[in-house]
Write a protein that holds these residues in place. Structure first.
Motif, PDB file in Angstrom:
ATOM      1  N   ASP A  43     -30.650 -14.432  19.411  1.00  0.00           N
ATOM      2  CA  ASP A  43     -30.920 -14.481  17.973  1.00  0.00           C
ATOM      3  C   ASP A  43     -30.785 -13.108  17.323  1.00  0.00           C
ATOM      4  N   ILE A  44     -29.691 -12.417  17.650  1.00  0.00           N
ATOM      5  CA  ILE A  44     -29.410 -11.103  17.071  1.00  0.00           C
ATOM      6  C   ILE A  44     -28.425 -11.303  15.922  1.00  0.00           C
ATOM      7  N   LYS A  45     -28.888 -11.028  14.704  1.00  0.00           N
ATOM      8  CA  LYS A  45     -28.055 -11.219  13.529  1.00  0.00           C
ATOM      9  C   LYS A  45     -27.799  -9.926  12.768  1.00  0.00           C
ATOM     10  N   GLU A  46     -28.662  -8.947  12.892  1.00  0.00           N
ATOM     11  CA  GLU A  46     -28.497  -7.700  12.155  1.00  0.00           C
ATOM     12  C   GLU A  46     -27.312  -6.906  12.710  1.00  0.00           C
ATOM     13  N   GLU A  47     -26.504  -6.352  11.803  1.00  0.00           N
ATOM     14  CA  GLU A  47     -25.333  -5.581  12.193  1.00  0.00           C
ATOM     15  C   GLU A  47     -25.719  -4.323  12.969  1.00  0.00           C
ATOM     16  N   GLU A  48     -26.874  -3.719  12.600  1.00  0.00           N
ATOM     17  CA  GLU A  48     -27.315  -2.511  13.299  1.00  0.00           C
ATOM     18  C   GLU A  48     -27.632  -2.802  14.760  1.00  0.00           C
ATOM     19  N   LYS A  49     -28.307  -3.947  15.003  1.00  0.00           N
ATOM     20  CA  LYS A  49     -28.632  -4.309  16.379  1.00  0.00           C
ATOM     21  C   LYS A  49     -27.358  -4.645  17.176  1.00  0.00           C
ATOM     22  N   LYS A  50     -26.413  -5.327  16.539  1.00  0.00           N
ATOM     23  CA  LYS A  50     -25.159  -5.649  17.228  1.00  0.00           C
ATOM     24  C   LYS A  50     -24.421  -4.368  17.630  1.00  0.00           C
ATOM     25  N   ARG A  51     -24.402  -3.401  16.679  1.00  0.00           N
ATOM     26  CA  ARG A  51     -23.740  -2.133  16.990  1.00  0.00           C
ATOM     27  C   ARG A  51     -24.455  -1.419  18.127  1.00  0.00           C
ATOM     28  N   ALA A  52     -25.781  -1.450  18.138  1.00  0.00           N
ATOM     29  CA  ALA A  52     -26.555  -0.780  19.182  1.00  0.00           C
ATOM     30  C   ALA A  52     -26.310  -1.424  20.546  1.00  0.00           C
ATOM     31  N   VAL A  53     -26.273  -2.765  20.564  1.00  0.00           N
ATOM     32  CA  VAL A  53     -26.003  -3.452  21.830  1.00  0.00           C
ATOM     33  C   VAL A  53     -24.611  -3.116  22.329  1.00  0.00           C
ATOM     34  N   LEU A  54     -23.641  -3.091  21.447  1.00  0.00           N
ATOM     35  CA  LEU A  54     -22.264  -2.781  21.843  1.00  0.00           C
ATOM     36  C   LEU A  54     -22.173  -1.387  22.445  1.00  0.00           C
ATOM     37  N   LEU A  55     -22.720  -0.395  21.754  1.00  0.00           N
ATOM     38  CA  LEU A  55     -22.593   0.978  22.221  1.00  0.00           C
ATOM     39  C   LEU A  55     -23.405   1.251  23.489  1.00  0.00           C
ATOM     40  N   SER A  56     -24.502   0.524  23.672  1.00  0.00           N
ATOM     41  CA  SER A  56     -25.333   0.748  24.851  1.00  0.00           C
ATOM     42  C   SER A  56     -24.857  -0.014  26.078  1.00  0.00           C
ATOM     43  N   CYS A  57     -24.087  -1.080  25.872  1.00  0.00           N
ATOM     44  CA  CYS A  57     -23.651  -1.910  27.006  1.00  0.00           C
ATOM     45  C   CYS A  57     -22.183  -1.734  27.364  1.00  0.00           C
ATOM     46  N   VAL A  58     -21.398  -1.116  26.510  1.00  0.00           N
ATOM     47  CA  VAL A  58     -19.960  -1.078  26.707  1.00  0.00           C
ATOM     48  C   VAL A  58     -19.554  -0.235  27.910  1.00  0.00           C
ATOM     49  N   GLY A  59     -20.397   0.689  28.360  1.00  0.00           N
ATOM     50  CA  GLY A  59     -20.085   1.518  29.515  1.00  0.00           C
ATOM     51  C   GLY A  59     -19.635   2.910  29.109  1.00  0.00           C
ATOM     52  N   ALA A  60     -19.806   3.858  30.039  1.00  0.00           N
ATOM     53  CA  ALA A  60     -19.521   5.267  29.748  1.00  0.00           C
ATOM     54  C   ALA A  60     -18.049   5.510  29.454  1.00  0.00           C
TER      55      ALA A  60
END
Length: 379
Positions: A33-50
Motif C-alpha cells: 500500500d505504497i502510494k506516495e511518490e517520495e516513498k516509491k523513490r526511496a524504495v527504488l534507490l534503497s533496493c536497486v543495488g550499489a
C-alpha cells in the motif's frame, strides 16, 4: 507497525530487463500500500543495488538522485538499459523467426510474443502471431492441418498445434513400447531341454548377419561386410539365404593378402607333412604332395634410408604362387611348357569355399642377376 509483504532484490541486468524489474516494484508497492511518490523513490534507490545506484548518479551528475521524481528515475534507467530499438529491425526478426528443432510450440510462441513487444503491431498482434505460427512451425503435418482450417484464429492455431505436438509424442512413445514388446516376445526360437523330469527353456535370438547369439543385428561387426556367396553387403557367407555355390564351381577372386601366419602341424598319417598358411583371403593346405612345393623364404631388397642401407621385405601377399589354368596354358604355349604334376595342395577362400587345383610345376624365376627354381600351382 505493519509488516512488509515481500522484498525487492537488487537489479541485475544480466538476469532481467529493467522493464521486468519495474513491474516487480509496482507489485511490491501495491502489496504494501505504497502510494506516495517520495516513498516509491526511496524504495527504488534503497533496493536497486550499489552498481545501479552508481549508474543513476553518473547519469544525473551533478544533480543528486533524490532531487528527481520516481517516474523520472524509472524513465532515465529505461532509456539507459533498454533504448527503443528500430521497429523495422524488430519486425524483420519477428518475421524471420522459425521454430527451432526440439523447441516446443509453447516456447516458440513465447519467443514470438517477446519479439513482438517492440514491433508496434497494435490491434493486428494476434493476426501476426497466427501467421508467424503457421509459417514458422517447421512441421509439415502440423502446417498442413493449420492451412486446411477455415477461419483460423491465433487461439485455434495454437490449440491445434499443441494438440498435434502432444499426439506426435504419444505416437513415438507407443511405437517404442510396441518395439520393446515385440523384442520381448519374439527374441527367437525357444529351445526346450529335458533332463529326466525337469524342463528348462532358453530364449535364443540369432543375428542374421553372422549367426551370433550375443548381440543384435544393428550392433553386428559384419554390418558393412560383403558376402562371398551373393556379393551383397550386410552379412557373411555362412548365413547367406541365397543358394550356396556348387562345390567345385568357380570361386570369387579373393582380395590381396596383407598378412601371412604359418603353422607347422604334424599329421596323424605317417610321413605326411602339413603347412597351414592363414591369410586375410586365402587358406592353403599342403598335405603329402606328389610334387614338393616348399614354403618360400620372403623376398628382401636393400634400400637406402637417409644414406643408410636398410633391408626391406617385399610384400608378395602369399607364400605360394598360383595362376589359373587358362593363364598357364597361354603363358607356356609350345614345347617349352614345364611339366605339370599332380599336387595335393588344397585351396580355400576366406569364406571356406574349396578351389580345385589342376596341378603344379617347377619353373625358373629370374630377377636381374638372380635365378631361382620355384613351384607354381594352377587352379
Amino acid at each position: 507497525m505493519a509488516s512488509t509483504v515481500g522484498s525487492v532484490a537488487p537489479f541485475d541486468s544480466e538476469l532481467q530487463s529493467w522493464e521486468e524489474y519495474c513491474e516487480i516494484l509496482d507489485y511490491f508497492f501495491v502489496a504494501n500500500d505504497i502510494k506516495e511518490e517520495e516513498k516509491k523513490r526511496a524504495v527504488l534507490l534503497s533496493c536497486v543495488g550499489a552498481q545501479t545506484y552508481a549508474v543513476i548518479r553518473n547519469l544525473l551528475s551533478p544533480v543528486k538522485p533524490g532531487d528527481r521524481s520516481y517516474a523520472e528515475l524509472v524513465g532515465l534507467l529505461n532509456n539507459h538499459f533498454h533504448p527503443k530499438p528500430s521497429e523495422i529491425v524488430q519486425r524483420w526478426k519477428f518475421n524471420t523467426r522459425n521454430r527451432r528443432p526440439e523447441e516446443s510450440v509453447g516456447d516458440y510462441v513465447a519467443e514470438l510474443r517477446k519479439l513482438a513487444q517492440d514491433c508496434n503491431f497494435g490491434d493486428s498482434l494476434t493476426v501476426m502471431l497466427r501467421d508467424r505460427l503457421v509459417c514458422g512451425i517447421s512441421d509439415d503435418r502440423i502446417q498442413r492441418r493449420l492451412l486446411a482450417e477455415d477461419s483460423l484464429t491465433f487461439e485455434k492455431a495454437l490449440k491445434f498445434a499443441q494438440a498435434m505436438e502432444a499426439a506426435n509424442r504419444d505416437i513415438v512413445d507407443l511405437k517404442c513400447m510396441t518395439e520393446q514388446s515385440r523384442f520381448a516376445k519374439g527374441l527367437g526360437a525357444v529351445n526346450k531341454m529335458e533332463d529326466g523330469g525337469s524342463t528348462s527353456q532358453q530364449v535364443i535370438r540369432k543375428c542374421y548377419r553372422c549367426g551370433g547369439l550375443n548381440h543384435v543385428a544393428k550392433d553386428c561387426r559384419f554390418v558393412s561386410e560383403k558376402c562371398h556367396n551373393c556379393g551383397k553387403v550386410g552379412h557373411i557367407k555362412r548365413v547367406c539365404r541365397m543358394k550356396m555355390e556348387q562345390k567345385g564351381g568357380r570361386g570369387r577372386q579373393g582380395k590381396q593378402a596383407h598378412f601371412l601366419e604359418e603353422e607347422n602341424v604334424e599329421s596323424e598319417e605317417e610321413g605326411a607333412e602339413m603347412h597351414h598358411i592363414k591369410a586375410s583371403s586365402v587358406t592353403m593346405y599342403n598335405v603329402h604332395e606328389e610334387i614338393s612345393i616348399p614354403r618360400e623364404e620372403p623376398i628382401r631388397q636393400k634400400l637406402k634410408v637417409n644414406g643408410q642401407n636398410v633391408t626391406f621385405e617385399v610384400d608378395t601377399g602369399c607364400g605360394y604362387t598360383i595362376m589359373s589354368k587358362e593363364s598357364f596354358k597361354k603363358l607356356f604355349e609350345g614345347s617349352n611348357a614345364p611339366k605339370v604334376s599332380k599336387c595335393g595342395i588344397k585351396l580355400r577362400t576366406y569364406g571356406g569355399h574349396k578351389v580345385p587345383v589342376w596341378g603344379a610345376a617347377q619353373v625358373q624365376v629370374e630377377f636381374r642377376d638372380s635365378k631361382k627354381k620355384t613351384g607354381c600351382g594352377g587352379g
